[in-house]
Design a protein around this motif. Sequence first.
Motif, PDB file in Angstrom:
ATOM      1  N   GLN A  96       0.364 -26.139  34.011  1.00 47.01           N
ATOM      2  CA  GLN A  96       1.243 -25.184  34.683  1.00 47.01           C
ATOM      3  C   GLN A  96       1.870 -25.812  35.927  1.00 47.01           C
ATOM      4  O   GLN A  96       3.063 -25.632  36.194  1.00 47.01           O
ATOM      5  CB  GLN A  96       0.459 -23.926  35.064  1.00 47.01           C
ATOM      6  CG  GLN A  96       0.012 -23.101  33.874  1.00 47.01           C
ATOM      7  CD  GLN A  96      -0.647 -21.791  34.279  1.00 47.01           C
ATOM      8  OE1 GLN A  96      -0.713 -21.449  35.460  1.00 47.01           O
ATOM      9  NE2 GLN A  96      -1.149 -21.063  33.287  1.00 47.01           N
ATOM     10  N   ARG A  97       1.080 -26.549  36.692  1.00 48.21           N
ATOM     11  CA  ARG A  97       1.624 -27.192  37.895  1.00 48.21           C
ATOM     12  C   ARG A  97       2.694 -28.222  37.532  1.00 48.21           C
ATOM     13  O   ARG A  97       3.720 -28.334  38.215  1.00 48.21           O
ATOM     14  CB  ARG A  97       0.497 -27.859  38.686  1.00 48.21           C
ATOM     15  CG  ARG A  97      -0.400 -26.868  39.422  1.00 48.21           C
ATOM     16  CD  ARG A  97      -1.441 -27.574  40.257  1.00 48.21           C
ATOM     17  NE  ARG A  97      -2.501 -28.120  39.422  1.00 48.21           N
ATOM     18  CZ  ARG A  97      -3.307 -29.116  39.789  1.00 48.21           C
ATOM     19  NH1 ARG A  97      -3.132 -29.714  40.971  1.00 48.21           N
ATOM     20  NH2 ARG A  97      -4.272 -29.534  39.000  1.00 48.21           N
ATOM     21  N   ILE A  98       2.462 -28.981  36.453  1.00 41.31           N
ATOM     22  CA  ILE A  98       3.456 -29.972  36.044  1.00 41.31           C
ATOM     23  C   ILE A  98       4.744 -29.292  35.605  1.00 41.31           C
ATOM     24  O   ILE A  98       5.851 -29.761  35.934  1.00 41.31           O
ATOM     25  CB  ILE A  98       2.885 -30.854  34.915  1.00 41.31           C
ATOM     26  CG1 ILE A  98       1.804 -31.777  35.479  1.00 41.31           C
ATOM     27  CG2 ILE A  98       3.987 -31.685  34.264  1.00 41.31           C
ATOM     28  CD1 ILE A  98       1.093 -32.613  34.431  1.00 41.31           C
ATOM     29  N   LEU A  99       4.639 -28.178  34.891  1.00 42.71           N
ATOM     30  CA  LEU A  99       5.841 -27.451  34.484  1.00 42.71           C
ATOM     31  C   LEU A  99       6.605 -26.924  35.692  1.00 42.71           C
ATOM     32  O   LEU A  99       7.842 -26.980  35.737  1.00 42.71           O
ATOM     33  CB  LEU A  99       5.484 -26.298  33.549  1.00 42.71           C
ATOM     34  CG  LEU A  99       5.324 -26.639  32.070  1.00 42.71           C
ATOM     35  CD1 LEU A  99       4.929 -25.406  31.271  1.00 42.71           C
ATOM     36  CD2 LEU A  99       6.625 -27.218  31.515  1.00 42.71           C
ATOM     37  N   VAL A 100       5.887 -26.413  36.672  1.00 43.76           N
ATOM     38  CA  VAL A 100       6.552 -25.911  37.890  1.00 43.76           C
ATOM     39  C   VAL A 100       7.233 -27.060  38.631  1.00 43.76           C
ATOM     40  O   VAL A 100       8.391 -26.937  39.066  1.00 43.76           O
ATOM     41  CB  VAL A 100       5.534 -25.208  38.805  1.00 43.76           C
ATOM     42  CG1 VAL A 100       6.164 -24.882  40.170  1.00 43.76           C
ATOM     43  CG2 VAL A 100       5.029 -23.930  38.153  1.00 43.76           C
ATOM     44  N   LEU A 101       6.535 -28.173  38.770  1.00 42.84           N
ATOM     45  CA  LEU A 101       7.110 -29.330  39.459  1.00 42.84           C
ATOM     46  C   LEU A 101       8.283 -29.924  38.692  1.00 42.84           C
ATOM     47  O   LEU A 101       9.179 -30.533  39.276  1.00 42.84           O
ATOM     48  CB  LEU A 101       6.034 -30.397  39.673  1.00 42.84           C
ATOM     49  CG  LEU A 101       4.913 -30.017  40.655  1.00 42.84           C
ATOM     50  CD1 LEU A 101       3.757 -31.004  40.546  1.00 42.84           C
ATOM     51  CD2 LEU A 101       5.439 -29.966  42.082  1.00 42.84           C
ATOM     52  N   SER A 102       8.293 -29.739  37.364  1.00 38.87           N
ATOM     53  CA  SER A 102       9.387 -30.251  36.535  1.00 38.87           C
ATOM     54  C   SER A 102      10.514 -29.243  36.378  1.00 38.87           C
ATOM     55  O   SER A 102      11.558 -29.590  35.798  1.00 38.87           O
ATOM     56  CB  SER A 102       8.852 -30.615  35.135  1.00 38.87           C
ATOM     57  OG  SER A 102       7.792 -31.526  35.209  1.00 38.87           O
ATOM     58  N   GLY A 103      10.317 -28.033  36.872  1.00 40.96           N
ATOM     59  CA  GLY A 103      11.297 -26.966  36.643  1.00 40.96           C
ATOM     60  C   GLY A 103      12.693 -27.311  37.118  1.00 40.96           C
ATOM     61  O   GLY A 103      13.685 -27.034  36.436  1.00 40.96           O
ATOM     62  N   GLY A 104      12.799 -27.941  38.290  1.00 40.61           N
ATOM     63  CA  GLY A 104      14.116 -28.302  38.813  1.00 40.61           C
ATOM     64  C   GLY A 104      14.791 -29.371  37.982  1.00 40.61           C
ATOM     65  O   GLY A 104      15.997 -29.309  37.716  1.00 40.61           O
TER      66      GLY A 104
END
Length: 399
Positions: A96-104
């Motif tokens: 989940q953290r990687i997806l959030v960090l990759s969101g931009g």
Amino acid sequence: MGAYLIGVLLFALGIAITIALHEAGHMLTARAFGMRVRRFFVGFGPKLWSVKKGHTEYGVAAVPFGGYCEIAGMTALDEVTEEEAPHAMRTRPAWQRILVLSGGVIVNFALGLSIIYGVAVASGIPDPDTTPVVGETVCSADQNPDGTLAECVGAGPAAAAGVRPGDRILALDGEPVVDFLDLRDRVQARPGDTVVLSVERDGDVRKVAVELETVIRYTESGETVEAGSVGLQSASTVRKFGPLEAVPATFAYTGELLRATARGVIELPLKIPSVAAAIFGAERDPEGPMSVVGASRVGGELVEARLWPAFFMMLASLNFFLGLFNLVPLPPLDGGHIAVVIYERIRDFFRRLRGLAPGGPANYERLMPLTMTMVFMLMTVGGLVLVADVVNPVRLFGG
């Protein structure tokens, strides 16, 4: 002048929207996983305007060179309140953290794809299905340390062998040539060799023996290597696509742009000396880095010349650059934070093998010297490019 100013303002607005949507990618994915978003700002520095809705403060800051999305508990150094603790980012699973960090970054790539698709349908993009067509024969030039090409003289190996503009390159030594990138890569690997090009001219196919010249090129690490040169430049093969056939064409052309953009990100440090020299009057490299100011001025020139497709393609390229640059695995970039999460997972995997409990969040205090060094370098490079864009801007059409 009116069209130029409109173009400048429109491209600056496009950059602002790009930044806002990049940060929105972080915010929306964070909220999707129940994380608390404290602030969502476009720009840095002094606050110009803000409004608070729910738990999030939305605003605009004075320095329009970026933006940020502050998520509670993003690192172990970030103190959270008792109310925020259940929503802290650091308590969430690694994926989940990687997806959030990759969101931009995901948003940047999606924007770039969408823009290219729109251009493909509205006015056309280079056709990925055509064999390479010669646009111009040129001399063989060595590469300068900053990535630009040195001056050269002569007809060039292809012209000397009889290749002409308009010829279609079908094969090299009997092996089909996919595109000009394929031709370039195969030629560069054979400095000084003689190759046989199969070219089509006026419906006839002929074989031409070309003695490749040897030129100097720079590797990603800055070392010099010898490379082959054939002395050819590609002709434009722009084609307008229908809504359905534009989909594969968009992905194919995006792949080419991403490869070129990745090279640009890797070669960026080599181009900084030429930017600094341009401040004191040296010729500005049109392929070098530009700030928001420089990019907006180029956007103004494109609108003034009514080159709207090029305007939008430049905006798409900007999105790809921002996306790839943010993936560089160094803090404070998104890629740096992703690298920390991946490190935690690898560390905990080996701890489990030893029968130990997970190690908890990484110690960001140890990363502070690297982070501050990166911040200083980014600010320094950003300042240099900004000054160069003011005193010696890139001009597409002279003047």
